[in-house]
Structures are given as C-alpha cells and as structure tokens.
Write a protein that holds these residues in place. Structure first.
Motif, short mmCIF file in Angstrom:
data_model
loop_
_atom_site.label_atom_id
_atom_site.label_comp_id
_atom_site.label_asym_id
_atom_site.label_seq_id
_atom_site.Cartn_x
_atom_site.Cartn_y
_atom_site.Cartn_z
N ASP A 168 69.83 37.38 32.86
CA ASP A 168 69.64 36.25 33.75
C ASP A 168 68.58 35.33 33.18
O ASP A 168 67.44 35.73 32.99
N THR A 169 68.92 34.09 32.92
CA THR A 169 67.99 33.15 32.32
C THR A 169 67.05 32.52 33.34
O THR A 169 66.21 31.74 32.99
N GLU A 170 67.20 32.87 34.62
CA GLU A 170 66.39 32.21 35.66
C GLU A 170 65.07 32.92 35.91
O GLU A 170 64.25 32.47 36.68
N ARG B 14 69.23 26.77 34.95
CA ARG B 14 70.10 27.62 34.13
C ARG B 14 70.94 26.79 33.17
O ARG B 14 71.13 27.15 32.01
#
Length: 162
Positions: A159-161, A53
């Motif tokens: 959410d970048t994950e 992240r």
C-alpha cells in the motif's frame, strides 16, 4: 454511455463511432486541462488519498492507471480526468490511457447496437449468430483486459498510502 449509444443510434455505427470518440476525447482532454490548471490543492478534497496514490505511481504507470480507471467504472469519467490533470500523470500517458480504455468499448457498443438494430428490423438466424458472437467477443475482451491490468496491480500488502 447513454450519449454514446444515442450518438451511434442517430448517426449509424461508423459515423456514431467517430463522433462518440471525438466527443469522448474532447471531453476528457478539456477536463484534464482544467485539472492541470486548477492544480492539486483545490482538488485535494475531491481526490484525497486517491490523488496521493495516483501521484505515487503516476510517473511510471500513468497510461496503465488511466486505462484501468477508464475500463473499470470505479469513478466518474470527469473526476478521473480532473484528478489525472491535477496529478503527476503527463498529458501523453493520460491520452494514451484514455484511448486504450474507451475506444474498444465504444467500438463494441457500435457493433452490438448496429447488429441489434438489424436483428430487430430483419430477424434471422444469421443475425442472431453474429450478435451472439459479438457478445462473446465483448466478454472475452473485457476478461483479457482485466487479466492484463491485474498483472500490474500492486500486491494486497503493498500500500503506497502509508
């Protein structure tokens, strides 16, 4: 924080402030450089999804990320430094974020510590008022920094994950 307080007590508010900042920055830079030297692979177990992240946002928001991690005690100081060094955060954004995130807190500790010492040695109403004002100012600074950082936080659904 314990070493910062001890340094301020031992060397006074101004000398302690200067020494505490110097030690904090030296420690932060050396841990950052160690993280840069080790690279992301050995630190993947320590950082895991956090490092992923961090890297996703590092190019555009490096200073903000480091500032937030320094102000909000969500991770150990040296872990933040190592992971930042292993991430895509550049040195200058890292250093800027570390300064923004640590210097005000050290200044507040020096001011409050000095005033507390003065109040204990020579109690008076004026000293109590100064200490109360410093405490209120400290809370105001913390509140303002939290509001400032929340402006840049991703929305809960972003959410970048994934």
């Amino acid at each position: 924080p314990v070493m910062v307080v001890a340094t301020i007590i031992a060397y006074g508010p101004v000398g302690g402030f200067m020494l505490a900042n110097t030690g904090t920055i030296a420690s932060a830079v050396s841990s950052f450089l160690l993280g840069r030297l080790l690279g992301a692979e050995p630190l993947r177990r320590l950082g895991g999804p956090t490092l992923k992240r961090l890297n996703a946002q590092a190019g555009r928001h490096g200073t903000m990320i480091v500032t937030a991690l320094r102000v909000m005690p969500v991770a150990h100081f040296h872990a933040v430094s190592l992971l930042s060094g292993a991430s895509a955060i550049g040195f200058w954004p890292y250093l800027s974020g570390t300064l923004i995130g640590t210097v005000p807190g050290i200044a507040i500790i020096a001011a409050v510590g000095n005033q507390t010492k003065r109040l204990l040695l020579e109690p008076d109403l004026g000293g109590l008022m100064v200490l109360t004002t410093l405490g209120a100012f400290s809370m105001l600074v913390f509140y303002a920094m939290r509001r400032w950082m929340r402006r840049y936080a991703p929305a809960s659904g972003d959410d970048t994950e994934q």
